[in-house]
Design a protein around this motif. Structure first.
Motif, PDB file in Angstrom:
ATOM      1  N   TYR A  39     -14.724 -13.961 -20.802  1.00  0.00           N
ATOM      2  CA  TYR A  39     -13.495 -14.075 -21.578  1.00  0.00           C
ATOM      3  C   TYR A  39     -13.708 -13.883 -23.079  1.00  0.00           C
ATOM      4  O   TYR A  39     -12.761 -13.552 -23.797  1.00  0.00           O
ATOM      5  CB  TYR A  39     -12.863 -15.456 -21.378  1.00  0.00           C
ATOM      6  CG  TYR A  39     -12.432 -15.782 -19.980  1.00  0.00           C
ATOM      7  CD1 TYR A  39     -11.500 -15.007 -19.305  1.00  0.00           C
ATOM      8  CD2 TYR A  39     -12.929 -16.909 -19.322  1.00  0.00           C
ATOM      9  CE1 TYR A  39     -11.077 -15.326 -18.027  1.00  0.00           C
ATOM     10  CE2 TYR A  39     -12.509 -17.236 -18.043  1.00  0.00           C
ATOM     11  CZ  TYR A  39     -11.588 -16.439 -17.399  1.00  0.00           C
ATOM     12  OH  TYR A  39     -11.171 -16.767 -16.143  1.00  0.00           O
ATOM     13  N   PHE A  70      -6.162 -18.837 -16.631  1.00  0.00           N
ATOM     14  CA  PHE A  70      -7.553 -18.411 -16.655  1.00  0.00           C
ATOM     15  C   PHE A  70      -8.388 -19.679 -16.729  1.00  0.00           C
ATOM     16  O   PHE A  70      -8.099 -20.554 -17.548  1.00  0.00           O
ATOM     17  CB  PHE A  70      -7.851 -17.556 -17.890  1.00  0.00           C
ATOM     18  CG  PHE A  70      -7.135 -16.236 -17.904  1.00  0.00           C
ATOM     19  CD1 PHE A  70      -7.553 -15.197 -17.080  1.00  0.00           C
ATOM     20  CD2 PHE A  70      -6.064 -16.009 -18.759  1.00  0.00           C
ATOM     21  CE1 PHE A  70      -6.905 -13.969 -17.101  1.00  0.00           C
ATOM     22  CE2 PHE A  70      -5.415 -14.794 -18.790  1.00  0.00           C
ATOM     23  CZ  PHE A  70      -5.833 -13.765 -17.961  1.00  0.00           C
ATOM     24  N   LEU A  98      -9.308 -22.085 -20.995  1.00  0.00           N
ATOM     25  CA  LEU A  98      -9.735 -21.208 -22.089  1.00  0.00           C
ATOM     26  C   LEU A  98      -9.796 -21.951 -23.410  1.00  0.00           C
ATOM     27  O   LEU A  98     -10.545 -21.589 -24.293  1.00  0.00           O
ATOM     28  CB  LEU A  98      -8.755 -20.037 -22.236  1.00  0.00           C
ATOM     29  CG  LEU A  98      -8.838 -18.933 -21.210  1.00  0.00           C
ATOM     30  CD1 LEU A  98      -7.770 -17.881 -21.481  1.00  0.00           C
ATOM     31  CD2 LEU A  98     -10.207 -18.285 -21.209  1.00  0.00           C
TER      32      LEU A  98
END
Length: 106
Positions: A39, A70, A98
């Motif tokens: 990421y 995510f 995240l």
């Protein structure tokens, strides 16, 4: 993943004769699981929020709860070699968002 969710919603509307138990779910959490390094090059917060809001609206229209996020896998399983057995299973259950380095159990 969104394609599979769409197919699931269509199957709920017109279930097959066998009527699988999965179609009776009232909540589906769509998750992308990857190591933090995957990421890192991307700013995904706006995309995550937009997709989450969209699937929430779609779920509400269909009378179910849908969500999207995510999630970051534990750094213990992001490298090579992977841990084995119980350690691997334990670490697969440890995920972060995240926006956080905090591990939470799935």
């Amino acid at each position: 993943m969104l394609g599979y969710a769409s197919l699931w919603l269509l199957a709920r509307r017109d279930p097959p004769a066998t009527n699988p138990v999965l179609l009776a779910a009232e909540r589906i959490d769509l998750r992308v699981l990857a190591p933090n390094a995957f990421y890192a090059p991307f700013d995904l917060q706006v995309l995550e929020r937009a997709v989450h809001d969209g699937v929430c609206s779609l779920g509400a229209a269909e009378g179910i709860q849908l969500s999207f996020a995510f999630e970051v896998l534990s750094p213990v399983i992001a490298g090579i070699p992977l841990p084995a057995g119980a350690t691997l299973l334990n670490e697969l259950g440890c995920r972060g968002s995240l926006n956080s380095d905090q591990c939470r159990r799935a």
